[in-house]
Structures are given as structure tokens and as C-alpha cells.
Design an enzyme around this catalytic site. Structure first.
Site, PDB file in Angstrom:
ATOM      1  N   ASP A 146     -14.528  -2.182   3.153  1.00 43.46           N
ATOM      2  CA  ASP A 146     -13.565  -2.207   3.913  1.00 43.46           C
ATOM      3  C   ASP A 146     -14.096  -1.667   5.132  1.00 43.46           C
ATOM      4  O   ASP A 146     -14.712  -2.388   6.094  1.00 43.46           O
ATOM      5  CB  ASP A 146     -12.236  -1.235   3.570  1.00 43.46           C
ATOM      6  CG  ASP A 146     -11.277  -1.202   4.814  1.00 43.46           C
ATOM      7  OD1 ASP A 146     -11.400  -1.774   5.734  1.00 43.46           O
ATOM      8  OD2 ASP A 146     -10.431  -0.272   4.681  1.00 43.46           O
ATOM      9  N   SER A 182       1.070  -1.089  -0.038  1.00 44.85           N
ATOM     10  CA  SER A 182      -0.179   0.054   0.277  1.00 44.85           C
ATOM     11  C   SER A 182       0.846   1.187  -0.053  1.00 44.85           C
ATOM     12  O   SER A 182       1.820   1.607   0.942  1.00 44.85           O
ATOM     13  CB  SER A 182      -1.055  -0.161   1.308  1.00 44.85           C
ATOM     14  OG  SER A 182      -1.767   1.152   1.240  1.00 44.85           O
ATOM     15  N   LYS A 198      -3.711   5.235  -2.740  1.00 42.94           N
ATOM     16  CA  LYS A 198      -4.806   5.941  -2.069  1.00 42.94           C
ATOM     17  C   LYS A 198      -5.282   6.966  -3.094  1.00 42.94           C
ATOM     18  O   LYS A 198      -4.591   7.718  -3.652  1.00 42.94           O
ATOM     19  CB  LYS A 198      -4.117   6.503  -1.019  1.00 42.94           C
ATOM     20  CG  LYS A 198      -3.733   5.566   0.075  1.00 42.94           C
ATOM     21  CD  LYS A 198      -4.717   5.036   0.704  1.00 42.94           C
ATOM     22  CE  LYS A 198      -4.517   3.977   2.235  1.00 42.94           C
ATOM     23  NZ  LYS A 198      -5.504   3.347   2.665  1.00 42.94           N
ATOM     24  N   LYS A 257     -10.096  -7.143   7.934  1.00 48.89           N
ATOM     25  CA  LYS A 257      -9.188  -6.703   8.894  1.00 48.89           C
ATOM     26  C   LYS A 257      -9.542  -7.204  10.425  1.00 48.89           C
ATOM     27  O   LYS A 257     -10.647  -6.910  10.658  1.00 48.89           O
ATOM     28  CB  LYS A 257      -9.039  -5.035   8.979  1.00 48.89           C
ATOM     29  CG  LYS A 257      -8.375  -4.504   7.653  1.00 48.89           C
ATOM     30  CD  LYS A 257      -8.381  -3.090   7.778  1.00 48.89           C
ATOM     31  CE  LYS A 257      -7.711  -2.694   6.431  1.00 48.89           C
ATOM     32  NZ  LYS A 257      -8.137  -1.079   6.434  1.00 48.89           N
ATOM     33  N   LYS A 310      -1.518  -0.967  -4.280  1.00 50.92           N
ATOM     34  CA  LYS A 310      -2.520  -0.198  -3.532  1.00 50.92           C
ATOM     35  C   LYS A 310      -2.486   1.273  -3.499  1.00 50.92           C
ATOM     36  O   LYS A 310      -1.202   1.530  -2.966  1.00 50.92           O
ATOM     37  CB  LYS A 310      -3.298  -1.011  -2.260  1.00 50.92           C
ATOM     38  CG  LYS A 310      -4.023  -0.100  -1.598  1.00 50.92           C
ATOM     39  CD  LYS A 310      -4.530  -0.943  -0.633  1.00 50.92           C
ATOM     40  CE  LYS A 310      -5.276   0.049   0.612  1.00 50.92           C
ATOM     41  NZ  LYS A 310      -5.706  -1.017   1.804  1.00 50.92           N
ATOM     42  N   ASP A 313      -7.700   2.831  -3.418  1.00 48.59           N
ATOM     43  CA  ASP A 313      -8.470   2.886  -2.011  1.00 48.59           C
ATOM     44  C   ASP A 313      -8.740   4.275  -1.768  1.00 48.59           C
ATOM     45  O   ASP A 313      -7.990   5.173  -1.534  1.00 48.59           O
ATOM     46  CB  ASP A 313      -7.407   2.509  -0.882  1.00 48.59           C
ATOM     47  CG  ASP A 313      -7.938   2.405   0.328  1.00 48.59           C
ATOM     48  OD1 ASP A 313      -9.255   2.422   0.760  1.00 48.59           O
ATOM     49  OD2 ASP A 313      -7.332   2.161   1.249  1.00 48.59           O
ATOM     50  N   GLY A 358      -4.155  -4.273   5.939  1.00 48.66           N
ATOM     51  CA  GLY A 358      -3.316  -3.791   6.928  1.00 48.66           C
ATOM     52  C   GLY A 358      -3.703  -2.936   7.648  1.00 48.66           C
ATOM     53  O   GLY A 358      -4.370  -1.693   7.139  1.00 48.66           O
ATOM     54  N   GLU A 406     -11.628   0.419  -3.426  1.00 49.52           N
ATOM     55  CA  GLU A 406     -11.881  -0.093  -2.124  1.00 49.52           C
ATOM     56  C   GLU A 406     -12.631   1.126  -1.465  1.00 49.52           C
ATOM     57  O   GLU A 406     -12.190   2.182  -1.513  1.00 49.52           O
ATOM     58  CB  GLU A 406     -10.555  -0.204  -1.502  1.00 49.52           C
ATOM     59  CG  GLU A 406     -10.766  -0.977   0.072  1.00 49.52           C
ATOM     60  CD  GLU A 406      -9.482  -1.087   0.751  1.00 49.52           C
ATOM     61  OE1 GLU A 406      -9.591  -1.721   1.971  1.00 49.52           O
ATOM     62  OE2 GLU A 406      -8.368  -1.011   0.228  1.00 49.52           O
TER      63      GLU A 406
END
Length: 372
Positions: free
Chosen positions: A241, A138, A166, A265, A164, A191, A293, A216
Site C-alpha cells: 500500500d 474496513s 487493522k 489508491k 479488513k 492491515d 479507500g 497489507e
């Protein structure tokens, strides 16, 4: 046979990340959290880790609420109840609403203690059978596109199985388009951390042309209904998520077709027992899952590795090696990634030893609670 838990120790740690981690909510450079330690009558030590942040940007939980719930409610419940198996912890904690990260921090230590007392790995205790797990990485929001491209290139060369990134309004399509142009075959997911609404549907539809693995949590952190509307309007798979806190949430998401993928998670869903039930339901309904994570140190990272050995974790998770995040971790050996894969440890429990010297070095306070 009753697990004869005699003590619970709370180690409050503060550790500096190697690099600032930036999301749509802001940046963080240091992580404050708890290592939980459960000790039985034979002196066996089991370890868990809290994942709540210092402020409530991810969920309503924080480091302080975790401390309050563990000390004033959850440990007293453990005193009052016998624990035959770690699955019992979920039922014992049921009178306490939500506070899943606090619950998971204690339950994780008890799972580790149980596996060690049975002389089996935590993976085996959960029913996992993988010897290796695939790992993704990420990457937080970077200052420039060149910085981002360099980071991606570096991680691809290290062998990570997916990237991944953001995103947030104003930092999405154009950034991802340039990334895809430079890395046409790399598995990439975006994400959003709940940064969008249905008013952004046109912008989110543009992402379909970029062949993303998933987007996500694009919409509200507590939403399942609007995500169903969005999934019907876009081709890119939605991964939920923050919306998923329980097995019941997963059941509703499946019924509404709110997503095609779920990020599990451990802390967010309240522990390994609930995570395993979610895994089983997703396997029955062919919903792909992966382990997310929370910037964990070594103990939390070890729990993630064990969970990911279950068969329906078919997508690479966020459990990168220790050195990606920490100059010094609190376990030995540290978690190491080789060509995008982590070898699952074969020692009892979480499979890693606690580096007591490092644990002490990063501890800013410690409390001991006696259960009998």
C-alpha cells in the site's frame, strides 16, 4: 481538441465521520479536505477530491500542503499549458516532485470534466466495463473483541464481500484467531499500516495458520526490499500500500517479488492516469489489485467506483456506501451498497450529481482561480 478549462474552484470542507476511525497511528472523528472543481468554457463542471489528512500519518502530505501545492504550483502549471486529454495533466505536473495527493485532486476534476464533455461515463473514459463492483469494508481497532465481533457480524449480514481489520503489535494474532474462530469462512485481511519490522517475523509467520486473504503493508511505509524478504518467509500474500507511489514502484516490487497483491489508491499514486498504468502492468504480470479507500466523501468515492470497473481489480475494494461513513454526503444519490455490490452509475462523468446545498453546508472556505 483542447479542454478549455476556465476556472478552478477549491472548496475546503470539514465533515464529521459517523464513528471514530482508529488505526495503529491513532483515531480521527472529523475529516478536512478539498473538493476541486474544474469549469470549462461551456460551464460544464468536473469534480475531484483531495485525500490527504490533517496530519502526515499516512504520507508526508497534509491538507495544508495540498492547498499550498495546488494554489502555488499546480494551478500555475495548468495556466501555462494546454490540456488536450486528462492524461496530459500527469506530464504537465511532472516538474513538481511527489505531492501525489495534490496532483490527483486536480487531475480527478479534469477527468470528470473530460468525460462529461464527451458525454461518456468516467468508467468508459478509463476503459472500464463492469456494471457492478464488489465491496469490502474496513473496520478500525475496536475497544473490545466483543465489539469487533458484533461489527463484523453486522457487516457480513449486510453482504460485504470481505472484512479488513487493522492490526498492530500486541493486537494481531490473538484478535485475528478469535475472529477466524467465529467466522471460519469469511474472507479476512489484516492491515498493519507499517507497524512491524523484520524482527517481528516470527509473529507474522503465526498469521499463516489463519487463512488470511492478505496482510497489507506490514513493514516500513517506504520499503520494498524487506517486504521481499518477508514474503519469502510467509505463506500469507503480502499486499503493498504505502510503498507504492508510482508505476516505477510497482515495476520494482514485481521484480523483487515483494508482494502478490497491490492496493491502488488514486491519491497515493498521483491520479487516475498513473492508476490505470499500474492496472495495466499488474494485469500483464497477473498481480491481483484492489482499490483502497481514504475515508472519501462522495466525489472521491465515485472516482474509486469508476477505477474499479477496470478488469484487473479482481478483489473487493474499500468503497463502501456513503452511510457507512457520513450522516450526509455531498452527492446525490448517495453511494449505496446492495448485498455487497455497488451498481456503477451510467450518467456522464462520475455519474453522481453534486448536492450543492450539502457542499455549501460543509464548506469552511472557498477560492476561485482563473486560468485565462
Amino acid at each position: 481538441m483542447t479542454l478549455q478549462i476556465r476556472q478552478i474552484k477549491l472548496h475546503r470542507l470539514k465533515m464529521m465521520l459517523n464513528n471514530p476511525f482508529t488505526t495503529s497511528f491513532g483515531s480521527m472523528q472529523e475529516k478536512e479536505f478539498f473538493i476541486t472543481e474544474a469549469i470549462d468554457a461551456n460551464g460544464i463542471r468536473g469534480f475531484g477530491e483531495s485525500v490527504a489528512f490533517i496530519s502526515p500519518w499516512y504520507t508526508e502530505e497534509t491538507v495544508e500542503t495540498t492547498h499550498h501545492m495546488i494554489k502555488d504550483f499546480l494551478i500555475p502549471l495548468l495556466r501555462e499549458n494546454d490540456i488536450q486529454h486528462p492524461n496530459d495533466v500527469k506530464e504537465v505536473f511532472k516538474p513538481v516532485k511527489r505531492n501525489n495527493m495534490a496532483k490527483a485532486a486536480l487531475e480527478g476534476a479534469i477527468w470528470d470534466l473530460y468525460a462529461k464533455s464527451e458525454t461518456i461515463t468516467l468508467s468508459e473514459a478509463l476503459g472500464g466495463n463492469k456494471k457492478e463492483i464488489d465491496v469490502g469494508i474496513s473496520i478500525g481497532i475496536q475497544p473490545t473483541i466483543d465489539d469487533l465481533l458484533q461489527k463484523i457480524d453486522h457487516h457480513i449480514n449486510q453482504g460485504f464481500k470481505r472484512i479488513k481489520l487493522k492490526i498492530k503489535p500486541g493486537h494481531d494474532y490473538e484478535m485475528l484467531r478469535q475472529v477466524r474462530q467465529h467466522f471460519p469462512d469469511t474472507p479476512i485481511m489484516a492491515d498493519a499500516n507499517s507497524a512491524y519490522t523484520l524482527q517481528d517475523i516470527d509473529q507474522l509467520q503465526k498469521l499463516d495458520e489463519l487463512d488470511l486473504m492478505m496482510i497489507e503493508q506490514p513493514l516500513a511505509h517506504d520499503d520494498i526490499v524487506d517486504h521481499a524478504k518477508l514474503q519469502a518467509a510467509i505463506q500469507t500474500p503480502i499486499c503493498l500500500d504505502e510503498s507504492i507511489h508510482s508505476l516505477e514502484d510497482v515495476q520494482k516490487a514485481i521484480e523483487l517479488n515483494s508482494c502478490r497483491i497491490i492496493n491502488v489508491k488514486i491519491g497515493r499514486v498521483g491520479g487516475l492516469s498513473e492508476a490505470k498504468q499500474i492496472h495495466d502492468l499488474c494485469r500483464e504480470n497477473t498481480i491481483d489489485i484492489w482499490c483502497g479507500g481514504m475515508l472519501e466523501a462522495g466525489v472521491g468515492r465515485a472516482h474509486n467506483i469508476a477505477l474499479t470497473t477496470l478488469p484487473q481489480f479482481v478483489l473487493p475494494g474499500d468503497t463502501a456506501g456513503s452511510s457507512q461513513y457520513w450522516e450526509k454526503d455531498i452527492i446525490k444519490p448517495e453511494v449505496v451498497v446492495n448485498d455487497g455490490m455497488i451498481t456503477v452509475p451510467d450518467k456522464p462523468g462520475i455519474g453522481f450529481e453534486i448536492d450543492d446545498e450539502a457542499l455549501e453546508r460543509f464548506t469552511i472556505s472557498k477560492e476561485t482561480f482563473y486560468l485565462c
